[in-house]
Enzyme design. Sequence first.
Site, mmCIF file in Angstrom:
data_model
loop_
_atom_site.group_PDB
_atom_site.id
_atom_site.type_symbol
_atom_site.label_atom_id
_atom_site.label_comp_id
_atom_site.label_asym_id
_atom_site.label_seq_id
_atom_site.Cartn_x
_atom_site.Cartn_y
_atom_site.Cartn_z
ATOM 1 N N TYR A 229 -6.129 6.658 4.851
ATOM 2 C CA TYR A 229 -6.254 5.701 3.755
ATOM 3 C C TYR A 229 -5.532 4.390 4.074
ATOM 4 O O TYR A 229 -6.104 3.304 3.989
ATOM 5 C CB TYR A 229 -5.709 6.282 2.434
ATOM 6 C CG TYR A 229 -5.488 5.174 1.442
ATOM 7 C CD1 TYR A 229 -6.563 4.649 0.734
ATOM 8 C CD2 TYR A 229 -4.228 4.585 1.285
ATOM 9 C CE1 TYR A 229 -6.387 3.577 -0.132
ATOM 10 C CE2 TYR A 229 -4.049 3.506 0.436
ATOM 11 C CZ TYR A 229 -5.129 3.018 -0.277
ATOM 12 O OH TYR A 229 -4.957 1.937 -1.095
ATOM 13 N N ASP B 64 -9.319 6.610 -1.839
ATOM 14 C CA ASP B 64 -8.142 7.135 -2.545
ATOM 15 C C ASP B 64 -8.666 7.886 -3.768
ATOM 16 O O ASP B 64 -9.875 8.098 -3.893
ATOM 17 C CB ASP B 64 -7.164 6.001 -2.909
ATOM 18 C CG ASP B 64 -7.739 5.072 -3.971
ATOM 19 O OD1 ASP B 64 -8.946 5.196 -4.298
ATOM 20 O OD2 ASP B 64 -6.989 4.228 -4.486
ATOM 21 N N GLU C 18 0.819 -1.213 0.000
ATOM 22 C CA GLU C 18 0.000 0.000 0.000
ATOM 23 C C GLU C 18 0.854 1.265 0.000
ATOM 24 O O GLU C 18 0.499 2.259 -0.624
ATOM 25 C CB GLU C 18 -0.967 0.004 1.197
ATOM 26 C CG GLU C 18 -2.091 -1.027 1.081
ATOM 27 C CD GLU C 18 -3.003 -0.786 -0.121
ATOM 28 O OE1 GLU C 18 -2.959 0.311 -0.712
ATOM 29 O OE2 GLU C 18 -3.764 -1.703 -0.470
#
Length: 341
Positions: A118, A136, A38
């Site tokens: 996020y 996002d 990520e």
Amino acid sequence: MPSLSGDDGGALLRWFGASKRDLPWRRTQDPYAIWVSEIMLQQTQVATVIPYWWRWMERFPTVDVLASADEQDVLSFWQGLGYYRRCRLLLDGARWVVEHGMPTTAEGWLQVPGIGKYTAGAIASIAYGCPAPLVDGNVERVYARLTGDGAANNELKDAAWRWAGKNLFRERPGDWNQALMELGATVCKPIAPDCKQCPLMQQCVAFQSWRVNELPAKPKKVQTVQLRHTVWVPIFGERFGLRQIEPGQWWEGMWEFPRILSDGNLDSPELREIVGPGWRESVGLVRHSVTHHRIAIDVSFVRCESASDRLRWVSRHELDALPMPAPQRKILKLVLAQLGV
Ligand code: ADE
Ligand code: SF4
């Protein structure tokens, strides 16, 4: 506002099950591996990330291995991915986790250095199955089109987060979040989305109202605010008179020459009262930009007849050690040049 309840949620998940890309970090439940992916995926494309992720996981297979690694070594495995701050923060985060333990919720992950809303949502939902939403850029775009929301900037962001929280498919939050991102990345693309392939076409407001190309709304440039200040630099003997900036103001606690908001008028009873009697000479204009403010400052110096007790009087040498806002430093420089000091 249409929601993704009932069968439509199923449609998106079915589409994801059938169409998702086979990515290496989707074959693991290891929170550390997902964390690394990520962070790498922020501002870098999937195709670029894949080989980096493999090399990284081979060299730093666990959070303990990463935490005890040398920063230069770690950075060398990031070489070419760009935004090296992400890499340093990942290392900081790994060291934090080794000390405090691996969080298991989104709130817990938010405590880790370098992890924002996020990333916390992504790790918590994908690795732990927590019902945590995420937004996002992809999800933001899907949201705007799906609901026909014409908001921009932070308003759009906030609305997208609220929507993501409300519509989260709580039985499978990890798949759900990834499905939304995947839809944005592969179907609901920024330019020329493939609406005919989209599992949400039936309920998409933008598609149904021919507004796909208008949404999401373009980010609006923040209006710049023009400000005019008048500043007097009081001088008594070899000393300069300053005051401390009050709490609640910009630059609070720092030191400045007396300053007022003005309409371009160089003389001011208010400044006169602070500085006391003396002879004022205009020096010039200083410009300063901070965030979306453009400040024009009319600068004078004043040869004071006495040392006003409303000011702190310091020598040139002491001035260098005082915390002063950047524009005040510019003002000082201008005045010193004028005085030939
Ligand atoms: N972009 C960043 N992380 C992602 C994920 N897990 N799935 C799809 N797109 C992503
Ligand atoms: Fe995006 Fe088109 Fe699907 Fe609407 S129908 S969500 S615009 S791809």
